[in-house]
Design a protein around this motif. Sequence first.
Motif, PDB file in Angstrom:
ATOM      1  N   SER A 145       0.947  -1.057  -0.027  1.00 58.46           N
ATOM      2  CA  SER A 145      -0.202  -0.039   0.022  1.00 58.46           C
ATOM      3  C   SER A 145       0.898   1.246  -0.132  1.00 58.46           C
ATOM      4  O   SER A 145       2.036   1.306   0.362  1.00 58.46           O
ATOM      5  CB  SER A 145      -0.845  -0.117   1.127  1.00 58.46           C
ATOM      6  OG  SER A 145      -0.060   0.028   2.462  1.00 58.46           O
ATOM      7  N   GLN A 147       0.823   3.733   1.885  1.00 60.92           N
ATOM      8  CA  GLN A 147       1.260   4.427   3.321  1.00 60.92           C
ATOM      9  C   GLN A 147       2.501   3.524   3.653  1.00 60.92           C
ATOM     10  O   GLN A 147       3.539   3.954   4.443  1.00 60.92           O
ATOM     11  CB  GLN A 147       0.119   3.700   4.412  1.00 60.92           C
ATOM     12  CG  GLN A 147      -1.200   4.428   4.129  1.00 60.92           C
ATOM     13  CD  GLN A 147      -2.132   3.840   3.424  1.00 60.92           C
ATOM     14  OE1 GLN A 147      -1.617   3.261   2.334  1.00 60.92           O
ATOM     15  NE2 GLN A 147      -3.455   4.385   3.475  1.00 60.92           N
ATOM     16  N   LYS A 148       2.750   2.361   3.186  1.00 65.17           N
ATOM     17  CA  LYS A 148       3.936   1.455   3.569  1.00 65.17           C
ATOM     18  C   LYS A 148       5.246   1.689   2.730  1.00 65.17           C
ATOM     19  O   LYS A 148       6.348   1.429   3.084  1.00 65.17           O
ATOM     20  CB  LYS A 148       3.824  -0.095   3.400  1.00 65.17           C
ATOM     21  CG  LYS A 148       2.507  -0.548   4.316  1.00 65.17           C
ATOM     22  CD  LYS A 148       2.425  -2.255   4.307  1.00 65.17           C
ATOM     23  CE  LYS A 148       1.309  -2.600   5.051  1.00 65.17           C
ATOM     24  NZ  LYS A 148       1.039  -4.156   5.049  1.00 65.17           N
ATOM     25  N   ALA A 150       6.460   4.942   3.029  1.00 68.66           N
ATOM     26  CA  ALA A 150       7.036   5.688   4.157  1.00 68.66           C
ATOM     27  C   ALA A 150       8.112   5.223   4.641  1.00 68.66           C
ATOM     28  O   ALA A 150       8.323   4.221   5.082  1.00 68.66           O
ATOM     29  CB  ALA A 150       6.078   6.151   5.091  1.00 68.66           C
ATOM     30  N   VAL A 170       2.487   9.230  -1.475  1.00 71.73           N
ATOM     31  CA  VAL A 170       2.656   8.792  -0.010  1.00 71.73           C
ATOM     32  C   VAL A 170       1.575   9.946   0.761  1.00 71.73           C
ATOM     33  O   VAL A 170       1.069   9.533   1.699  1.00 71.73           O
ATOM     34  CB  VAL A 170       4.088   8.865   0.572  1.00 71.73           C
ATOM     35  CG1 VAL A 170       4.352   8.766   1.810  1.00 71.73           C
ATOM     36  CG2 VAL A 170       4.662   7.848  -0.276  1.00 71.73           C
ATOM     37  N   LYS A 171       1.942  11.071   0.551  1.00 70.63           N
ATOM     38  CA  LYS A 171       1.022  12.045   1.072  1.00 70.63           C
ATOM     39  C   LYS A 171      -0.280  12.100   1.143  1.00 70.63           C
ATOM     40  O   LYS A 171      -1.049  12.187   2.011  1.00 70.63           O
ATOM     41  CB  LYS A 171       1.651  13.692   0.816  1.00 70.63           C
ATOM     42  CG  LYS A 171       3.109  14.028   1.240  1.00 70.63           C
ATOM     43  CD  LYS A 171       3.475  15.474   0.983  1.00 70.63           C
ATOM     44  CE  LYS A 171       3.801  15.584  -0.567  1.00 70.63           C
ATOM     45  NZ  LYS A 171       4.282  16.744  -0.682  1.00 70.63           N
ATOM     46  N   GLY A 174      -1.856   9.577   3.419  1.00 71.12           N
ATOM     47  CA  GLY A 174      -1.992  10.246   4.635  1.00 71.12           C
ATOM     48  C   GLY A 174      -0.640   9.779   5.472  1.00 71.12           C
ATOM     49  O   GLY A 174      -0.620   9.915   6.728  1.00 71.12           O
ATOM     50  N   ALA A 175       0.222   9.345   4.864  1.00 70.56           N
ATOM     51  CA  ALA A 175       1.780   8.912   5.402  1.00 70.56           C
ATOM     52  C   ALA A 175       2.706  10.163   5.310  1.00 70.56           C
ATOM     53  O   ALA A 175       2.492  10.968   4.577  1.00 70.56           O
ATOM     54  CB  ALA A 175       2.126   7.838   4.710  1.00 70.56           C
ATOM     55  N   ASP A 176       3.641  10.022   5.951  1.00 76.52           N
ATOM     56  CA  ASP A 176       4.898  10.995   6.036  1.00 76.52           C
ATOM     57  C   ASP A 176       5.947  10.671   4.826  1.00 76.52           C
ATOM     58  O   ASP A 176       6.585   9.615   5.039  1.00 76.52           O
ATOM     59  CB  ASP A 176       5.563  10.893   7.500  1.00 76.52           C
ATOM     60  CG  ASP A 176       6.549  11.962   7.497  1.00 76.52           C
ATOM     61  OD1 ASP A 176       6.749  12.866   6.468  1.00 76.52           O
ATOM     62  OD2 ASP A 176       7.265  12.080   8.727  1.00 76.52           O
ATOM     63  N   ASP A 177       6.092  11.651   4.105  1.00 72.66           N
ATOM     64  CA  ASP A 177       7.212  11.564   3.012  1.00 72.66           C
ATOM     65  C   ASP A 177       8.657  11.812   3.202  1.00 72.66           C
ATOM     66  O   ASP A 177       9.539  11.755   2.586  1.00 72.66           O
ATOM     67  CB  ASP A 177       6.729  12.269   1.789  1.00 72.66           C
ATOM     68  CG  ASP A 177       6.750  13.708   1.868  1.00 72.66           C
ATOM     69  OD1 ASP A 177       6.396  14.174   2.903  1.00 72.66           O
ATOM     70  OD2 ASP A 177       7.492  14.260   0.918  1.00 72.66           O
TER      71      ASP A 177
END
Length: 346
Positions: A145, A147-148, A150, A170-171, A174-177
């Motif tokens: 996914s 999110q993974k 990141a 990634v952003k 909802g994840a941190d890039d």
Amino acid sequence: MKPMSNKWTKAILALTLATGLAACGNQSGAGTTAPQTPAPAEQAAEPAELTIALDWYPNAVHSFLYAAEEQGFFKEENLKVNLQMPSDSNDPLKMAAAGKVDLAISYQPQLVQARAEGIPVVAVAALVRHPLNVIMTRKDGDIDSPQKLAGKNIGYPSIPLDESIVRQVVKHAGADDSGLSFTDIGFDIVPALTAKKVDAVVGGYINHEQLILEKNGIPVHVIKPSDFGVPDYYELVLATSDETLGKKHQAVEGFLRAIAKGQDYVKNNKEKALDLLLAKQAAEFPLEKDIETKSLDILIPLMDAGDKPFGSMTAESWQTLIDWMKQEKLITTDVKVEDIMRDLVK
């Protein structure tokens, strides 16, 4: 179908084109001048010559060109068409801008980049209407996914656009890039993922690298950037220069009619079109029939304009991409849609 970089030089070669007009001399008789003999009515005009630079070596995406050539569709438009393979896939657009070729197959983001740098190129048709470039991870890994992604190491061809694509995905998920790292693997997409040199790759295409990986026993997860906030841009477009379009407008329109017929032939005669392509393959870039067969099956729907003619474009597609590239600081100057596209398809 591989953009090598997005660095452009503004020093485009100035070409001097001389046009000679043949004069008809009068025949003289005994003190009188004989009337000029008219050309036979049935004498056809000389074909207009167009040189087309491919984006890459001949492969399934170019089938419509060879079909148009073989089926006589160029001849019907009174065109003499020369297809040319570039030594570098970053060259075609520069060659078109410099007038060294009349038309070039290139990439929608590359045209935006070039126009933002003041290079007078313009798109006249969309060929592949949706992105082929995707993010791929191995199915035997744990990244399934966005999110993974990141904090992972991403292999890419050192193209800023590809880095922006991954960060956007990634952003958007909802994840941190901020923890992403990028390793320049050039276009060795398949070896990098095969040898697990990186956690994921971007810059590989669903109709090429994905097929090769899977053929070699490496199934992959595919993340489509357009599902995560990246514009659904045209992967391949047909471009020319402002000057060439002004001089050869009628020939370009004839070319567009011919390739529309070529694409229609490909859709209805896939096996024949594939055989023709294989006969035209470059010796230094041999094709695998099974890969190109699957590639053509993928490409045909992605090249379909629906109820619009083949090659049609929309101003909205260009404006959306321009806005996103400016937001991502891939360009720093404004690009006007009316300067970068001419929808000549009828």
